[in-house]
Write an enzyme that holds these catalytic residues in place. Sequence first.
Site, mmCIF file in Angstrom:
data_model
loop_
_atom_site.group_PDB
_atom_site.id
_atom_site.type_symbol
_atom_site.label_atom_id
_atom_site.label_comp_id
_atom_site.label_asym_id
_atom_site.label_seq_id
_atom_site.Cartn_x
_atom_site.Cartn_y
_atom_site.Cartn_z
ATOM 1 N N TRP A 197 -5.865 53.871 -8.862
ATOM 2 C CA TRP A 197 -7.237 53.435 -8.568
ATOM 3 C C TRP A 197 -8.247 54.413 -9.145
ATOM 4 O O TRP A 197 -9.320 54.044 -9.598
ATOM 5 C CB TRP A 197 -7.417 53.314 -7.048
ATOM 6 C CG TRP A 197 -8.816 52.954 -6.605
ATOM 7 C CD1 TRP A 197 -9.324 51.689 -6.424
ATOM 8 C CD2 TRP A 197 -9.881 53.860 -6.289
ATOM 9 N NE1 TRP A 197 -10.633 51.756 -6.008
ATOM 10 C CE2 TRP A 197 -11.001 53.075 -5.915
ATOM 11 C CE3 TRP A 197 -10.011 55.240 -6.273
ATOM 12 C CZ2 TRP A 197 -12.221 53.643 -5.538
ATOM 13 C CZ3 TRP A 197 -11.215 55.804 -5.914
ATOM 14 C CH2 TRP A 197 -12.306 55.007 -5.547
ATOM 15 N N HIS A 198 -7.871 55.695 -9.124
ATOM 16 C CA HIS A 198 -8.805 56.727 -9.576
ATOM 17 C C HIS A 198 -9.038 56.682 -11.076
ATOM 18 O O HIS A 198 -10.094 57.113 -11.538
ATOM 19 C CB HIS A 198 -8.316 58.119 -9.170
ATOM 20 C CG HIS A 198 -8.607 58.447 -7.748
ATOM 21 N ND1 HIS A 198 -7.782 58.085 -6.718
ATOM 22 C CD2 HIS A 198 -9.666 59.077 -7.175
ATOM 23 C CE1 HIS A 198 -8.299 58.489 -5.574
ATOM 24 N NE2 HIS A 198 -9.446 59.102 -5.812
ATOM 25 N N GLY A 199 -8.072 56.231 -11.808
ATOM 26 C CA GLY A 199 -8.363 56.169 -13.238
ATOM 27 C C GLY A 199 -7.167 55.793 -14.069
ATOM 28 O O GLY A 199 -6.022 55.844 -13.627
#
Lengths: 478, 288
Positions: free
Chosen positions: A325-327
Site C-alpha cells: 500500500w505504501h508504494g
Amino acid sequence: MLFNSTTYLIFLPVVFILYWFAFNKNYKQQNIMLMMASYIFYGWWDWRFVFLLAFSTFLDYWSGLKIAENENGRRRKFWLILSVGINLGFLGVFKYYNFFASSFAELLAGFGLQPHMATINVILPVGISFYTFHGLSYVFDIYNRRIPAEKNIVDYSLFVSYFPLLVAGPIERATHLLPQVQRPRIFDYGKAVDGLRQILWGLFKKVVIADQCAAFVNPVFNNYETYDGSTLAIAAVLFAFQIYGDFSGYSDIALGTSRLFGIELLRNFRYPYFSRDIAEFWRRWHISLSSWFKDYLYIPLGGSRGGNWMRIRNTFIIFLVSGFWHGANWTFIFWGFLNALFIMPSIILKTNRNNLEIVAGDRLIPSLKEAIQILMTFLLSVFCWIFFRANSMEAAFGIIGRIFMGVSSEKHSVPSLVLSVMIIAMLIMEWLGRQEDFPLRHWRLLKHSYVRFALYIAMFILILYFSGEDEQFIYFQF
Amino acid sequence: MKKFIKKTVLFSLALWLLLLSALMALNAVADARFNYNLGRDTNTLILGDSHTLCALDDKLIPNAVNLSESADPYFFSYVKAERFINASPEIKTIVLGYAPHNLTTEQDSWLFSKAINKKKLPFYAFLLKNSLLADYVKLNPEAYFTNSVRIIKADLGHLYRISKGASVNEFGIGTHLSLTTKSEKEVFHIGEQGDIKYSEGEDLKYLKKLYYLCKRKKIKLVLISTPLMGSHPTEPLKKYASDNLPLAEFLDLTTFLKDPSLFADSGHVNKWGAEKTSVAVASWLRKK
C-alpha cells in the site's frame, strides 16, 4: 496546499470564519461550504485530480445505495465488487502499473527474454490511497450491514473529501465521521484551543524535527556508498524521527484543524516510539491504517480463528499488503515482510496483547526493563525503516552491510547539536505528556496564562526559524 | 467564540509585533553600526553572482573589493551598489557580472526562490533601507515575514562581527571564492542561440536601475562576462547592453580561457583560472 505553507495559513482562517459566521444557519450549509473548501484544497494541488476524487466519491455513493437497496445477496455482491474493482483499478493503474511492468520485464529478462513493456507517464494523484480506502470502508460497512447508506450526496462527499484528512489521513470510518457530519456542530472553546495547540505541535514535529532530519538523511541515503557505517546508522535513526515527525505531525495538524470545526477525527498515533514490543508499536503507529487492514482484510481472512497457522498466514498477508500500500517498490514490501517477521514471536506465543496500558503508568522514569524494551523495539523499527527509506533493495542491503561491517570512509557526518537537542526535547515533551492525546494538551494545566503564551511564542519562533522551503509530507507520495 | 477569536487575534498580533519590532530594531542598529565606507584605497566594486564570485580575485585587482555572491539576482547587486556607493565616494568603477543566463528567467527564479531567499535574506536584510525594503517586501512579502526569525539571528551575528572589526567580506554579503577543483574536459556547450531563452523579467529592472545609479553618480559601469567553457552566444548580451545600457562598457571574456583545467565546472573558473582572469581584468581597468 501544504499544511505548513502560507497559503494554508490564509485558507484555514477564511474557511473557519465562513463556517462559523457566514454558513452557520444550519449544519447542512456548513457541510456544503466545507465540501467546496475541500475540493478547492484538493484542486490546489492539481485541478485534474478533482475529477478523479469526484468520480470515486460518486461511485462509492452510488454503490452504497445500490448495495443497501438490494436484499439479494448476489446483487449486493455485484455492486460491492464493482466499487472495489474500479477503486482498486484506479489505484492499481496510477500507483502500480509501472512497478508491475518493470518487475515483469526484469523477470522475463532473467530468462533471457527482452520484452518491451510500455510504461505510463502519469502523475500519482495526491492522497489517492487514502481516499480510496476511505470510500472502500464505507461500501464494506454497508455490505456488512454495519451502517445504512448515506442518501445525502453532500454529506457523503464531505465524508470522503474532508480536507484535513484528504491527502494523508487518518483513514476515517463512516461509523465515526458520518454521524458528526449529519448533526449540528456547536463551537466549543476548549476544543478549539486544543485544536490550535495540536496544530502548533504538529507544525513543530513537521518543520523543526522532520524537515531538519530530512536535510541530513536525504543526501546520506541517496549517496550511501560514500558514507561510513556510523553516519549511515545515524541517518537511519534520524529517518525514524523524520517519518514520525512528518506523518504524526501531519495527523496532529489534521486533527487540530478538524477540532476547529467541531469535528473529532480518529487518533492516528499514540507515541509509538515508547512501545515495549513490535505488537504494541503497531497498535500505536498509523492506527487508522492498521485497524483498516484488521477490520477489512485480517478478520475476513479468518483473523485469529483456525489456529496458529491461520494467524501467521493472515498476519503476513496484512503486513505485505500494508507494505505494498505504501508504494510500488520491493523495499516497501520487504519492509512489511520484516515487520511481520518481527511480530511473529508474539503472535505465536500469544503475547501480542501484552503491554496494553501506557508505559510506566504515572511514573516519571520507566523501569530498567521498560527502558530496555523501548530501546530494543525502537532499534527494530529503525532497522525496518532502512528498507522503507532506501531507494532500492540493493541500497538497503548496502546500507545495512556498511553499518554492521563498520565501514569507514572519508565522508563522515553528524547531525547538528540543535537538531539533537530538538529531538530530545520532543521525546521529553511526549514522555511527560504521554497520558494525553498530544503533549501540548498538558500545558493547559500550567497555572499562569502568560507562561503558556510565552511557551507558545517560543514554539512558534522555532517553527518560523526552521521553516522556509515547504518540504512535502512523506505520506503524500502514498 | 468571541473569546476564542479575541485571544487568537491578540496572540497573533503580539507575536508579530514582537518579531517585527525586534527585526526592525536590530536591522536599524546593524545598519547604523556597519561601516559602508570601503576605504580611500578602494575605487572598484565588483558585484554579481557566482561567476564573478569565482572569477575575480580582488587581491589581484588593485583597489578592488569583490562583493559578489552566488545566485545574487540583480536586485541585491543594486542594493549593495546603492548602499556602498553612497558611503564610499572613492568608488569610480563597478564591475558587474553579465553572463548569458543573466538575461533569462533564471534571474527571476533567484529573486523569488524560497530556498535562495531563505539563505540570502537574513544576511542582506540590514542593507534594505526605506525604498529598498519597500521594493523587496512588494516583490517578496512572504519571504520577508517567514524569514523574520532568521533575519534576527543574522543581525545578531552581524553586530558581533561589527564589534570584532570584521572585514566587509565576512558578513555573508559577498566575497571572492577560490575553487580548487579542476575540470578534466569540456562538459558544457551551447552552440545555438536558441539554446537560451532570453526574457526580461522583474530582476532586469534592477540591472537598469543600477545602470542609472552609476550614470547619476558618474561611476563607470563595466559589464563583465567571465570565462565559460565551450562557446556561448554573446550577441544578445551586446545587443541588450547597447539598447538599454549604452554608457556601460561590455567586457567579453567568455572565450578568454580555453584550457578546461582552469575551470571547476562549465560556468565557474577555479583559482588558477581566476588568477589569469583577474590579472587580465586588472590590466584592462588600468588602461581605461
